[in-house]
Design a protein around this motif. Structure first.
Motif, PDB file in Angstrom:
ATOM      1  N   ALA A   1       1.351  -4.420  -5.341  1.00  0.00           N
ATOM      2  CA  ALA A   1       2.173  -3.224  -5.142  1.00  0.00           C
ATOM      3  C   ALA A   1       1.628  -2.045  -5.934  1.00  0.00           C
ATOM      4  O   ALA A   1       1.745  -0.891  -5.521  1.00  0.00           O
ATOM      5  N   ALA A   2       1.025  -2.331  -7.085  1.00  0.00           N
ATOM      6  CA  ALA A   2       0.467  -1.263  -7.921  1.00  0.00           C
ATOM      7  C   ALA A   2      -0.769  -0.637  -7.291  1.00  0.00           C
ATOM      8  O   ALA A   2      -1.222   0.421  -7.735  1.00  0.00           O
ATOM      9  N   GLU A   3      -1.329  -1.298  -6.269  1.00  0.00           N
ATOM     10  CA  GLU A   3      -2.541  -0.788  -5.632  1.00  0.00           C
ATOM     11  C   GLU A   3      -2.251  -0.016  -4.350  1.00  0.00           C
ATOM     12  O   GLU A   3      -3.159   0.501  -3.722  1.00  0.00           O
ATOM     13  N   ILE A   4      -0.972   0.075  -3.945  1.00  0.00           N
ATOM     14  CA  ILE A   4      -0.616   0.791  -2.723  1.00  0.00           C
ATOM     15  C   ILE A   4      -0.805   2.295  -2.921  1.00  0.00           C
ATOM     16  O   ILE A   4      -0.459   2.845  -3.962  1.00  0.00           O
ATOM     17  N   ILE A   5      -1.356   2.944  -1.909  1.00  0.00           N
ATOM     18  CA  ILE A   5      -1.521   4.393  -1.930  1.00  0.00           C
ATOM     19  C   ILE A   5      -0.878   4.982  -0.671  1.00  0.00           C
ATOM     20  O   ILE A   5      -0.660   4.272   0.316  1.00  0.00           O
ATOM     21  N   ASP A   6      -0.558   6.256  -0.726  1.00  0.00           N
ATOM     22  CA  ASP A   6      -0.084   6.990   0.442  1.00  0.00           C
ATOM     23  C   ASP A   6      -1.208   7.877   0.954  1.00  0.00           C
ATOM     24  O   ASP A   6      -1.798   8.647   0.180  1.00  0.00           O
ATOM     25  N   ILE A   7      -1.511   7.772   2.237  1.00  0.00           N
ATOM     26  CA  ILE A   7      -2.481   8.655   2.882  1.00  0.00           C
ATOM     27  C   ILE A   7      -1.720   9.562   3.838  1.00  0.00           C
ATOM     28  O   ILE A   7      -0.956   9.088   4.682  1.00  0.00           O
ATOM     29  N   VAL A   8      -1.915  10.868   3.689  1.00  0.00           N
ATOM     30  CA  VAL A   8      -1.212  11.841   4.530  1.00  0.00           C
ATOM     31  C   VAL A   8      -2.240  12.725   5.231  1.00  0.00           C
ATOM     32  O   VAL A   8      -3.079  13.361   4.575  1.00  0.00           O
ATOM     33  N   ALA A   9      -2.187  12.776   6.570  1.00  0.00           N
ATOM     34  CA  ALA A   9      -3.079  13.613   7.360  1.00  0.00           C
ATOM     35  C   ALA A   9      -2.333  14.849   7.845  1.00  0.00           C
ATOM     36  O   ALA A   9      -1.179  14.764   8.266  1.00  0.00           O
TER      37      ALA A   9
END
Length: 306
Positions: A28-36
């Motif tokens: 869970a600590a490695e999750i990122i959000d990518i926004v285009a």
């Protein structure tokens, strides 16, 4: 012809959620959000789609959500796209400017990231969308209590043809004159074009201020992509062919530094944000940048747990 943008198209849309099995684990600590974020005169979804079929068998691919494309590159990412009204001529033309879109983007991010305000953020922006990102990050940095986590959590920025010093190939005067030949005066809202003019004071201030702020407070990795093919800008609003480079290499790249890199894409300005297959060389270039940015953060997250 751009498909009309409806109320359902506006805002942050989750294209692929974070892996469910990572929610209660160390991953869970490695999750990122990518926004285009798309550019001017584009549909929020179609902007990222490429036609890979035939005239008889239509098939479109959105590389942000096709499983063997961006999701495969960043398996620990929640992938989203932000949509806004960007049509400046014709039916449904909207009076719009970068600062307004930036504020709406910040509001959408705050709502969507309420449970995880400090989750790492990676932005992928095309053309005008990149200027929106810069303005949003500056606003977030200046008012951290209003927009918690947004500026400090931004770890990667990918700009596809963003005109940091103006779009030399799209003259505001020419575009306005072409629109006036095709549409009624009340169907034209040219305000959004002003920031694209070389020498625009607001554009220069945003770019310069972001450069100063980034050197002092944010170490996000930045990748700038520029086009190698000219575009038929005359066909944007008129019927006259006018082929030019929209964003030059010098305009499309922030000053180089240890944390900033630049790459070319063998595409026109209007298709450098569209990929149809994972084997396309230009996609592989973008893919490698996204992978390096996400892997770097994941590596840092693992070290922090040790």
């Amino acid at each position: 012809m751009v498909r009309p943008v409806t109320d359902e198209d506006i805002g942050l849309k989750v294209l692929r959620d974070a892996p469910a099995n990572a929610a209660d684990t160390a991953q869970a600590a490695e999750i990122i959000d990518i926004v285009a974020i798309h550019g001017i005169g584009a549909h929020p979804d179609d902007s990222w789609c490429k036609h890979v079929g035939t005239a008889e068998n239509t098939r479109w691919v959105n590389w942000l959500e096709t499983e063997n494309m961006l999701p495969a590159v960043a398996p620990h990412a929640r992938i989203m796209r932000y949509g806004y009204q960007s049509q400046w001529f014709g039916e449904g033309a909207m009076r719009q400017k970068a600062s307004t879109v930036a504020q709406r983007l910040l509001l959408a991010l705050r709502r969507r990231r309420k449970e995880y305000p400090h989750r790492p953020l990676l932005f992928i922006a095309h053309c005008f969308g990149g200027l929106v990102v810069l303005k949003a990050l500056l606003d977030a940095q200046q008012n951290e209590s209003e927009w918690p986590g947004t500026f400090a959590s931004t770890t990667g920025l990918i700009f596809l043809g963003t005109p940091f010093r103006g779009a030399e190939g799209i003259s505001q005067v020419e575009m306005l004159a072409a629109a006036q030949r095709e549409y009624q005066q009340d169907e034209i809202q040219p305000e959004v074009l002003k920031i694209l003019e070389p020498g625009n004071e607001f554009l220069q201030e945003v770019v310069d201020q972001f450069g100063r702020t980034r050197r002092q407070a944010n170490k996000a990795l930045v990748a700038c992509f520029y086009e190698l093919k000219s575009s038929n800008v005359g066909r944007i609003v008129g019927k006259t062919d006018r082929t030019r480079f929209v964003v030059s290499e010098s305009s499309g790249c922030l000053d180089l530094s240890v944390a900033t890199s630049k790459y070319s894409l063998s595409r026109t300005h209007f298709d450098m944000n569209k990929f149809g297959r994972p084997t396309e060389e230009d996609f592989e270039t973008v893919r490698d940048v996204v992978r390096d940015m996400s892997l770097l953060y994941q590596s840092l997250a693992k070290r922090a747990r040790c």
